[in-house]
Write a protein that holds these residues in place. Sequence first.
Motif, short mmCIF file in Angstrom:
data_model
loop_
_atom_site.label_atom_id
_atom_site.label_comp_id
_atom_site.label_asym_id
_atom_site.label_seq_id
_atom_site.Cartn_x
_atom_site.Cartn_y
_atom_site.Cartn_z
N LEU A 11 0.81 -1.22 0.00
CA LEU A 11 0.00 0.00 0.00
C LEU A 11 0.84 1.27 0.00
N GLY A 12 2.15 1.12 0.08
CA GLY A 12 3.03 2.28 0.01
C GLY A 12 3.63 2.72 1.32
N VAL A 13 3.30 2.02 2.42
CA VAL A 13 3.90 2.36 3.71
C VAL A 13 5.39 2.04 3.66
N ASN A 14 6.22 2.99 4.05
CA ASN A 14 7.66 2.70 4.07
C ASN A 14 8.33 3.11 5.38
N LEU A 15 7.51 3.24 6.44
CA LEU A 15 8.03 3.43 7.80
C LEU A 15 7.28 2.46 8.71
N ILE A 16 7.98 1.47 9.23
CA ILE A 16 7.39 0.47 10.11
C ILE A 16 8.12 0.51 11.45
N ASP A 17 7.34 0.56 12.52
CA ASP A 17 7.90 0.67 13.86
C ASP A 17 7.69 -0.63 14.63
N THR A 18 8.77 -1.13 15.23
CA THR A 18 8.70 -2.31 16.08
C THR A 18 9.53 -2.04 17.33
N ALA A 19 9.76 -3.08 18.13
CA ALA A 19 10.57 -2.94 19.35
C ALA A 19 10.91 -4.31 19.86
N GLN A 20 12.03 -4.41 20.58
CA GLN A 20 12.36 -5.69 21.19
C GLN A 20 11.35 -6.08 22.25
N LEU A 21 10.70 -5.10 22.86
CA LEU A 21 9.67 -5.38 23.86
C LEU A 21 8.49 -6.13 23.28
N TYR A 22 8.19 -5.93 22.00
CA TYR A 22 7.01 -6.54 21.39
C TYR A 22 7.27 -8.04 21.20
N SER A 23 6.64 -8.81 22.06
CA SER A 23 6.81 -10.27 22.06
C SER A 23 8.27 -10.67 22.25
N TRP A 24 9.03 -9.77 22.90
CA TRP A 24 10.43 -10.03 23.22
C TRP A 24 11.24 -10.51 22.01
N GLY A 25 11.14 -9.71 20.97
CA GLY A 25 11.95 -9.95 19.78
C GLY A 25 11.25 -10.70 18.67
N ARG A 26 10.19 -11.41 19.00
CA ARG A 26 9.52 -12.20 17.97
C ARG A 26 8.81 -11.31 16.95
N ASN A 27 8.44 -10.10 17.35
CA ASN A 27 7.84 -9.16 16.40
C ASN A 27 8.86 -8.75 15.36
N GLU A 28 10.10 -8.51 15.78
CA GLU A 28 11.17 -8.20 14.84
C GLU A 28 11.41 -9.37 13.90
N GLU A 29 11.42 -10.58 14.44
CA GLU A 29 11.64 -11.76 13.62
C GLU A 29 10.51 -11.93 12.60
N LEU A 30 9.28 -11.64 13.00
CA LEU A 30 8.16 -11.74 12.07
C LEU A 30 8.32 -10.76 10.91
N LEU A 31 8.73 -9.53 11.22
CA LEU A 31 8.93 -8.55 10.15
C LEU A 31 10.02 -9.00 9.19
N ALA A 32 11.09 -9.57 9.73
CA ALA A 32 12.16 -10.05 8.86
C ALA A 32 11.66 -11.18 7.97
N GLU A 33 10.88 -12.10 8.55
CA GLU A 33 10.33 -13.20 7.76
C GLU A 33 9.41 -12.67 6.66
N ALA A 34 8.63 -11.64 6.99
CA ALA A 34 7.66 -11.11 6.04
C ALA A 34 8.30 -10.27 4.95
N LEU A 35 9.33 -9.52 5.27
CA LEU A 35 9.77 -8.44 4.38
C LEU A 35 11.22 -8.51 3.90
N HIS A 36 12.04 -9.34 4.52
CA HIS A 36 13.44 -9.43 4.10
C HIS A 36 13.57 -10.30 2.85
N PRO A 37 14.35 -9.86 1.87
CA PRO A 37 15.16 -8.63 1.81
C PRO A 37 14.28 -7.39 1.67
N TYR A 38 14.57 -6.39 2.46
CA TYR A 38 13.71 -5.22 2.53
C TYR A 38 13.82 -4.36 1.28
N PRO A 39 12.69 -3.80 0.81
CA PRO A 39 12.76 -2.84 -0.29
C PRO A 39 13.66 -1.67 0.10
N ALA A 40 14.34 -1.11 -0.86
CA ALA A 40 15.32 -0.05 -0.58
C ALA A 40 14.69 1.14 0.11
#
Length: 286
Positions: A54-83
């Motif tokens: 949809l054009g969003v290019n700023l995504i905010d997460t934190a290590q506090l969110y599910s103690w790192g699993r939120n970061e891992e989910l974003l990496a699984e979903a989006l890596h390699p990240y668009p430039a």
Amino acid sequence: MPSEGRDRSVTASTFDIGGERAVRRLGFGAMHLPVSPAQDRERGIAVARHAVRLGVNLIDTAQLYSWGRNEELLAEALHPYPAELLVATKVGVAPPGPGRQADIDGRPEFLRSQVDEGLRRLRLDRIELLQLHRVDTKVPLADQVGALAELRTAGKIAHIGLSEVTVAQLAEAGKITEIATVQNRYSVLDREYEDVVDACAAAGIGFMPWRPVHPATVTPGEVTAVAAELDATPAQVALAWLLRRTPVMLPIPGTGSLAHLEENVAAAELSLTDEQFVRLDAVARP
């Protein structure tokens, strides 16, 4: 009449974080993305991917969110990240352990270890925006911000942000290193940090309000009335007001729903009249 910065009939659709990294001003908060069980996790991955489509290019997460699993989910979903995509994360909260609860921890050695963990989980060589999740009152602010500045010099961080800070803390941190963003609780009906928003606007610092639509979505009143006038939802009106409040505003509404995601992103195209903006602005002025 509203002061300058509150009466802008046209606002820029992008903002340069740190004066150099352009992002669309309406971002996405990943906190509500489900990380388990597997079926819900797949929905979380789908929402993250759709946000980028949809054009969003700023995504905010934190290590506090599910103690790192939120970061891992974003990496699984989006890596390699668009430039053009900037994934921001936050450090500074220690997880619970035997005999202790989760707690704010701003010790430099702890912040350094969390940055390294965030790099690994997000599959990054450098975190484009690293935010101090909370100021640790047990540790001098200079030590906390100084540790992040050292990590930037080492190439592990591009830009530094703060969260839940006062004007005085922002000024103190700014004497140590450049601060690119502030993330405080703020919305059309929650104006406790009005002075921090004004300080960020004056300095050209991006302001990322968390909880940007609640309680507007559940409180009948002017927001609901304006929503009816515009054939929009209260959440969309709340986001439109934020975007017009100041050009440094970077709302990051979060959701685990595809429908709510599309509703939120559409708010970037919603235009308030001057009269509607003034009415909304007056609802909860400090």
